[in-house]
Design an enzyme around this catalytic site. Structure first.
Site, mmCIF file in Angstrom:
data_model
loop_
_atom_site.group_PDB
_atom_site.id
_atom_site.type_symbol
_atom_site.label_atom_id
_atom_site.label_comp_id
_atom_site.label_asym_id
_atom_site.label_seq_id
_atom_site.Cartn_x
_atom_site.Cartn_y
_atom_site.Cartn_z
ATOM 1 C CB SER A 1 -7.256 -8.215 -2.267
ATOM 2 O OG SER A 1 -8.121 -8.574 -1.215
ATOM 3 C CD GLU B 1 28.145 9.880 -24.289
ATOM 4 O OE1 GLU B 1 26.939 10.093 -24.512
ATOM 5 O OE2 GLU B 1 28.931 10.714 -23.788
ATOM 6 C CE1 TYR B 2 23.183 0.543 -20.391
ATOM 7 C CE2 TYR B 2 23.219 2.223 -18.670
ATOM 8 C CZ TYR B 2 22.940 0.938 -19.086
ATOM 9 O OH TYR B 2 22.426 0.026 -18.191
ATOM 10 C CD GLU C 1 -0.698 -4.101 -10.257
ATOM 11 O OE1 GLU C 1 -0.473 -4.113 -9.040
ATOM 12 O OE2 GLU C 1 -1.621 -4.740 -10.790
ATOM 13 C CD GLU D 1 -1.597 5.527 -4.919
ATOM 14 O OE1 GLU D 1 -1.622 4.327 -5.280
ATOM 15 O OE2 GLU D 1 -0.988 5.931 -3.908
ATOM 16 N NE ARG E 1 -2.913 -9.701 -3.352
ATOM 17 C CZ ARG E 1 -3.813 -10.643 -3.067
ATOM 18 N NH1 ARG E 1 -3.889 -11.737 -3.819
ATOM 19 N NH2 ARG E 1 -4.611 -10.512 -2.032
ATOM 20 C CE LYS F 1 -7.556 -2.256 -8.556
ATOM 21 N NZ LYS F 1 -7.174 -3.304 -9.548
ATOM 22 C CE LYS G 1 -3.048 2.935 -2.455
ATOM 23 N NZ LYS G 1 -1.642 2.741 -2.869
HETATM 24 N N1 LIG Z 1 -2.791 -1.655 -9.219
HETATM 25 C C1 LIG Z 1 -2.459 -0.507 -8.619
HETATM 26 O O1 LIG Z 1 -2.037 0.453 -9.271
HETATM 27 C C2 LIG Z 1 -2.621 -0.423 -7.122
HETATM 28 C C3 LIG Z 1 -2.983 -1.554 -6.380
HETATM 29 N N2 LIG Z 1 -3.105 -1.482 -5.026
HETATM 30 C C4 LIG Z 1 -2.887 -0.287 -4.418
HETATM 31 O O2 LIG Z 1 -2.987 -0.159 -3.079
HETATM 32 C C5 LIG Z 1 -3.474 -1.268 -2.313
HETATM 33 C C6 LIG Z 1 -2.319 -2.101 -1.838
HETATM 34 C C7 LIG Z 1 -2.539 -2.324 -0.371
HETATM 35 C C8 LIG Z 1 -3.857 -1.754 -0.018
HETATM 36 C C9 LIG Z 1 -4.143 -0.735 -1.096
HETATM 37 N N3 LIG Z 1 -2.537 0.830 -5.083
HETATM 38 C C10 LIG Z 1 -2.403 0.795 -6.430
HETATM 39 N N4 LIG Z 1 -2.069 1.959 -7.088
#
Ligand SMILES: NC(=O)c1cnc(OC2CCCC2)nc1N
Length: 322
Positions: free
Chosen positions: A80, A33-34, A166, A109, A132, A111, A282
């Site tokens: 970074s 269908e898609y 990413e 989170e 980047r 990475k 973060k």
């Molecule tokens: N590779 C990752 O999954 C990842 C990389 N960077 C960041 O945050 C940085 C970005 C700006 C300052 C914090 N988060 C992520 N999840």
């Protein structure tokens, strides 16, 4: 229905089903269908070329091979991350943060071990994507990013924003790609990150389109006409707009909970279908991030906790066994 109307309707349907399939992994219609929707759109755009626009889902694998990539200066510098390798270093980070802005909530989170990209959307339309590079200037790889089906070509609202994410290659796709290359006597990629970088930096988008790349969005860099209080709110907003956001993003009330979450992620690492090389911690409150600011290249409001490199079977081991 007049062709302009039907083309608009087909684009909305195809964008919606792309979102269901590639972002939510919950398709509502069959591939057949898609394909029928896509075929009708392509036929109508061939018949009425003046109605073909770059944001049409039929234009994902567009573009002729490039001679080279244009340099592109990022709208927001792509910072970074400083690294922490121990619990002590995480607690030092927490102490520095709390000395500057008092108690904070954190978000932990995954990475993802891929390559970072910036995506620019103007009034809801994906316009430029770039690698980047050195954090200030990267390479314009827009045509290649458009082949990644989990990148929306058009957002739910006509909002102008910049996000960071990413790009990665799932491990199974990496192994299949290397098997194919081995059969052809071509050089092998060392790991999924290199395979993703090599695939995204192909001059021919048709090659990139075959490489099964994917993306997780993890930061709202800039947005017009809206303000958010916390990082978690921005991730929820980006998800509603149609982005595939970082799948694990846990809110923690203090560094002890952060350390516990980092352990949880370490334990599920082998079960994930893609490589991670750590977890990112973060500060959740965006105003406190502003107060904390950044050093020459890293934010003071985030840190990466790196896991020791995965114990992989090495070629040397194979030779010894032989
Ligand atoms: N590779 C990752 O999954 C990842 C990389 N960077 C960041 O945050 C940085 C970005 C700006 C300052 C914090 N988060 C992520 N999840």
């Amino acid at each position: 229905m007049d062709p302009k109307e039907r083309i608009k309707e087909l684009r909305e349907k195809i964008n919606y089903h792309n979102y269901r399939y590639y972002v939510l992994d919950q398709p509502e219609i069959s591939d057949y269908e898609y394909d029928m929707l896509m075929r009708e759109l392509i036929e109508l755009e061939e018949k009425y070329p003046e109605l073909k626009t770059p944001d049409s889902p039929s234009q994902r694998v567009g573009g002729e091979p490039l001679k080279e990539f244009e340099p592109f200066t990022h709208v927001v510098p792509m910072l970074s991350l400083a690294n922490a390798f121990s619990e002590g270093e995480l607690r030092d980070f927490d102490r520095r943060v709390r000395e500057a802005v008092g108690d904070v909530e954190y978000v932990v989170e995954l990475k993802i071990d891929g390559l970072s990209v910036e995506l620019i959307y103007e009034k809801g339309i994906f316009t430029v994507g770039s690698t980047r590079g050195d954090g200030i200037v990267g390479e314009n790889v827009t045509q290649n990013l458009k082949t990644i089906k989990s990148i929306p070509l058009r957002l739910k609202d006509d909002v102008s924003l910049v996000v960071r994410g990413e790009v990665f290659m799932p491990r199974a796709s990496f192994e299949k790609l290397n098997e194919e290359r081995e059969k052809l006597g071509e050089s092998l990629f060392a790991n999924p990150r290199n395979a993703a970088a090599g695939s995204l930096r192909q001059l021919d988008p048709k090659v990139t389109a075959k490489r099964d790349l994917d993306i997780f969005i993890f930061n709202l860099q800039k947005i017009e006409g809206r303000k958010f209080k916390t990082h978690i709110e921005t991730l929820e907003f980006l998800n509603e707009q149609g982005f595939k956001i970082i799948p694990i993003h846990k809110k923690c009330s203090n560094i002890d909970e952060v350390i516990k979450e980092i352990e949880e992620i370490r334990n599920l690492r082998d079960k994930l279908p893609y490589d991670i090389d750590g977890a990112v911690v973060k500060v959740n409150d965006l105003e406190k991030r502003e107060i904390l600011g950044q050093t020459a290249k890293d934010p003071r409001w985030a840190i990466a906790f790196k896991y020791p490199a995965e114990r992989k079977k090495t070629k040397v081991l194979d030779i010894i066994v032989q």
